[in-house]
Design an enzyme around this catalytic site. Structure first.
Site, PDB file in Angstrom:
ATOM      1  N   LYS A 195       0.899  -1.168   0.000  1.00  0.00           N
ATOM      2  CA  LYS A 195       0.000   0.000   0.000  1.00  0.00           C
ATOM      3  C   LYS A 195       0.928   1.205   0.000  1.00  0.00           C
ATOM      4  O   LYS A 195       1.232   1.794   1.045  1.00  0.00           O
ATOM      5  CB  LYS A 195      -0.928  -0.048   1.220  1.00  0.00           C
ATOM      6  CG  LYS A 195      -2.129   0.877   1.069  1.00  0.00           C
ATOM      7  CD  LYS A 195      -3.190   0.568   2.104  1.00  0.00           C
ATOM      8  CE  LYS A 195      -4.197   1.693   2.230  1.00  0.00           C
ATOM      9  NZ  LYS A 195      -4.973   1.963   1.027  1.00  0.00           N
ATOM     10  N   ALA A 196       1.423   1.493  -1.181  1.00  0.00           N
ATOM     11  CA  ALA A 196       2.475   2.494  -1.353  1.00  0.00           C
ATOM     12  C   ALA A 196       1.921   3.702  -2.096  1.00  0.00           C
ATOM     13  O   ALA A 196       1.137   3.557  -3.042  1.00  0.00           O
ATOM     14  CB  ALA A 196       3.637   1.894  -2.126  1.00  0.00           C
TER      15      ALA A 196
END
Ligand code: PMP
Length: 302
Positions: free
Chosen positions: A158-159
């Protein structure tokens, strides 16, 4: 005037200290800002309890690892900080946003020696889509932006960088009047929406894309588990835009959207299926039960 998120009262947990909300700033020369070396989470608070906090914190650690850095705080510290923050902010139902990013020591592509910073903010947040839209079902439109293949980006992190195409996609469809965008993968198969996973009801069974180039959401995993325990068939498979025409119903799953029915995808109207209401209720019951259980355990250990 839009009320800005940087202009609120209260506190934000920032590198292990509580700082006044308006003072929780980053320097403009931060690697996280210029090169998107940042990972984050989105968590929901129900009746004072963060749903699946351990799973979210675990994913934050894993996202950081995929980006080549280590969070400067362990899970227990993060958990304690989160609950202290909710207490100080007086939040019973809301949203929690932890974020970790590379600092400023090196300001070029290489950032091997940069310090990692971390903050957690929390705010009241009732519903992602407005309740009326949600009840009627949301309208999705296709976006030309595609999820990148797994060998071109850390697609399971989850960048921050991966949200560039989500914002572009959401803006693209909002201009056409849709509520959210449906993203295809690099093969042209259905992947997910801009911040949630997708399920279809076809012949009384659930069908959902294989999460091989996008997040296998925590809500997605819960819904699959709930459905299977109720004896509903769940099929993870390749789903094409053509398959949408044979679907009776569809819905999104995610921390923010919870379980949200979809009324149409571009020109295809979905008539709906009782399974969707069953799953919405079962998910709500599961959330209540999990949070109640957490509270009970906490009070026993106090
Ligand atoms: N895909 C994307 C792109 C998301 O941002 C999210 C929200 N985190 C999800 C899927 C759903 O994940 P979760 O159920 O863990 O919130």
């Amino acid at each position: 005037m839009l009320e800005s998120f940087d202009n609120r009262t209260g506190v934000i947990w920032y590198n292990n200290r509580f700082v006044p909300w308006r003072e929780a700033c980053v320097h403009v020369l931060s690697h996280g800002l210029h090169y998107a070396s940042a990972v984050f989470e989105g968590e929901r608070v129900y009746d004072g309890v963060v749903f699946k906090l351990d799973d979210h914190t675990q994913r934050l650690h894993e996202s950081a690892k995929m980006m080549g850095f280590t969070l400067p705080f362990d899970s227990e510290t993060i958990s304690r900080a989160t609950y202290e923050l909710l207490h100080r902010q007086g939040i019973k139902n809301g949203y929690v946003r932890p974020i970790a990013w590379r600092g400023s020591e090196m300001m070029a592509i290489s950032a091997q020696r940069n310090t990692i910073h971390m903050a957690i903010a929390a705010w009241e947040w009732p519903s992602y889509f407005d309740p009326d839209t949600r009840k009627k079902g949301i309208r999705l439109g296709y976006t030309p932006w595609r999820r990148p293949p797994a060998n071109t980006a850390p697609v399971h992190a989850k960048a921050a960088g991966l949200y560039m195409i989500c914002t572009l996609s959401k803006h693209h469809v909002e201009k056409k009047g849709y509520d959210d965008a449906l993203m295809l993968d690099h093969h042209g198969h259905i992947a997910e929406s801009t911040g949630a996973n997708i399920f279809f009801v076809i012949n009384d069974a659930l069908h959902t894309p294989i999460p091989d180039c996008f997040l296998d959401g925590i809500t997605r995993q819960c819904v699959i588990d709930i459905a299977q325990r109720q004896g509903i068939d769940v099929c993870e498979r390749v789903i094409t835009p053509k398959d949408v025409e044979s679907a009776d119903a569809a819905f999104l799953t995610g921390t923010a959207v919870e379980v949200t029915p979809i009324a149409s995808i571009e020109t295809v109207r979905l008539k709906g299926h009782p399974l969707v209401d069953t799953l919405i209720e079962a998910f709500q019951a599961y959330v209540r039960q999990t949070c109640h259980h957490h509270k009970t355990c906490e009070s026993v250990s106090l």
